[in-house]
Design an enzyme around this catalytic site. Sequence first.
Site, PDB file in Angstrom:
ATOM      1  N   ALA A  72      40.077  39.699  40.010  1.00 22.25           N
ATOM      2  CA  ALA A  72      40.276  39.774  38.566  1.00 22.25           C
ATOM      3  C   ALA A  72      41.561  39.078  38.121  1.00 22.25           C
ATOM      4  CB  ALA A  72      40.286  41.228  38.106  1.00 22.25           C
ATOM      5  N   THR A  73      42.586  39.086  38.961  1.00 21.17           N
ATOM      6  CA  THR A  73      43.841  38.411  38.573  1.00 21.17           C
ATOM      7  C   THR A  73      43.599  36.936  38.354  1.00 21.17           C
ATOM      8  OG1 THR A  73      45.272  40.020  39.664  1.00 21.17           O
ATOM      9  CG2 THR A  73      46.175  37.821  39.319  1.00 21.17           C
ATOM     10  N   GLN A 180      38.089  47.482  35.940  1.00 21.51           N
ATOM     11  CA  GLN A 180      37.878  48.911  36.157  1.00 21.51           C
ATOM     12  C   GLN A 180      36.540  49.389  35.585  1.00 21.51           C
ATOM     13  OE1 GLN A 180      39.617  50.951  37.947  1.00 21.51           O
ATOM     14  NE2 GLN A 180      41.598  49.957  38.203  1.00 21.51           N
ATOM     15  N   HIS A 200      36.835  44.908  44.613  1.00 23.40           N
ATOM     16  CA  HIS A 200      37.431  45.993  45.403  1.00 23.40           C
ATOM     17  C   HIS A 200      37.622  47.290  44.631  1.00 23.40           C
ATOM     18  CE1 HIS A 200      41.821  46.143  44.215  1.00 23.40           C
ATOM     19  NE2 HIS A 200      41.441  45.047  43.606  1.00 23.40           N
ATOM     20  N   THR A 239      36.048  26.110  48.483  1.00 26.40           N
ATOM     21  CA  THR A 239      34.832  26.507  49.188  1.00 26.40           C
ATOM     22  C   THR A 239      34.484  27.961  48.885  1.00 26.40           C
ATOM     23  OG1 THR A 239      35.331  24.967  50.985  1.00 26.40           O
ATOM     24  CG2 THR A 239      33.760  26.739  51.461  1.00 26.40           C
ATOM     25  N   CYS A 319      49.844  47.881  41.293  1.00 24.99           N
ATOM     26  CA  CYS A 319      50.594  46.625  41.232  1.00 24.99           C
ATOM     27  C   CYS A 319      52.036  46.831  40.793  1.00 24.99           C
ATOM     28  CB  CYS A 319      49.900  45.658  40.279  1.00 24.99           C
ATOM     29  SG  CYS A 319      48.187  45.348  40.728  1.00 24.99           S
TER      30      CYS A 319
END
Length: 373
Positions: A72-73, A180, A200, A239, A319
Site C-alpha cells: 500500500a505504501t 485496512q 499483509h 518483474t 510504522c
Amino acid sequence: MRPIYLDNHSTTRVDDRVLAAMLPYFTEHYGNPASVTHAYGWEAEAAVKQAREIIADKIGATPEEIIFTSGATEANNLAIKGVAEAYFSQGRHIITVQTEHNAVLDPCRYLESLGFEVTYLGVDRFGLIDLEELEKAMREDTILVSIMAANNEIGVIQPIDQIGELCHSRNVLFHTDAAQAIGKIPLTVKNIDLMSITGHKLYAPKGIGALYVRRKNPRVQLSAQLHGGGHERGMRSGTLYTPQIVGLGKAIELAEPEEKIRVLRDRLWQQLNIEGIHLNGHPTQRLPGNLNISIENVDGQALILGVQSTIAVSSGSACTSAKIEPSHVLTAIGVPDELAFASIRFGIGRFNTEADIDQAAQCVLQTVKALRS
C-alpha cells in the site's frame, strides 16, 4: 508459550490456504509472466491474470484497472505523486486528512516541497470528516482528494461513497487508502478513481499490494514512479512477483464478512470493565476487529510492557510505534496527551478465539490493577 496475537492491524499471519496456493509458483511454476514465448512464462502469466480477475471482481473493477505494487505504501505514492505529475498543468492543490497514514501524509509533504499546496482536513471526536468542510476546501485548482477508507489506528470508516460523489461533482479525482478496509468491509470502486490495497493486512504475504486505477469516466492518467521495462501498462515497471500475486488473489478470494470478529471485539470491550477507560473512535462505525482504548492514570508504555508476555498488542500504527510522541490520529480527535500515551490498539483477527479474548481481558484488568496500586 507465545503471547496471544492481537495486533492484526499491523500485520496478519499468512493463511494456510494462501500459502498452499503460492508454493507451486516458487518451485514448479517459476516462470516470468512477461516471458510469453514458452510454457513457463504462460503458466505464470495465467496465474497473474487469474489473481487480477479475482481482485477486480471483488471491488467491482475490470482486470485492466489493477496495477500490482509492493504494497500500500508504494500504491499510495504512485497514486498521489503520479496524479500530481500527470495533472500539474491543471492544478497544484491536493486535499487530504490529518489522520491519514504516513504513507499518504509523507508523499503530500514531499509534494509541498515541490510547490504543491495541500489542505489537511480536521476530523470530529470520532475521527470522521465533515463533508461540508471537504466541499468548502475544494478549489478550481484542486486535482486530487485522498481520504482513507478505514483508519489503521482507531478503525473509523469514512463515508467513502459520499466523498466520491462529491469529488466527481467537482471533477476532482478521488483516491482512497483501503489497506485496512479491503476484505473486511463491503467495498466497491463505483465512486473511487484510485484505491490502494495491501496483502499483509488480509492473511496474504508482506511485499505485495495493488493500486486500482479507473479507466473510464474519467480515464485516470498517472506518471510512473518506477521506470524500466514498462510493465503494468507502463505504470509500474519491474518483474511481477508471481507467488505473492497469487497469494494476494487467494486472500481476497477467501475474504468474507467479519461478523465473528466483530462479536469477539465486542466481547473484549464488554469485559474491560475498568474505571476511567475511554473508547477512541466511533462506537459503531469502525472496523469489525478494531478496539482502541485509553485508560486514565495508567502509563501506556508500562501497560504494554506489563501485558506483553501474555498478549501482543501495540499503541498505534506499527510504522510509528517507536516514536516518543502521542499518536497524530489520537491528537487529531482531541485525545489529551496523557490519554494518548495511555492508549492500546487491539487488532482482532481470523485466528483469534473466545478463549484468547477472555485471557486478554483478564490480563489487562490485572495489569491495570497492579499499576494503579
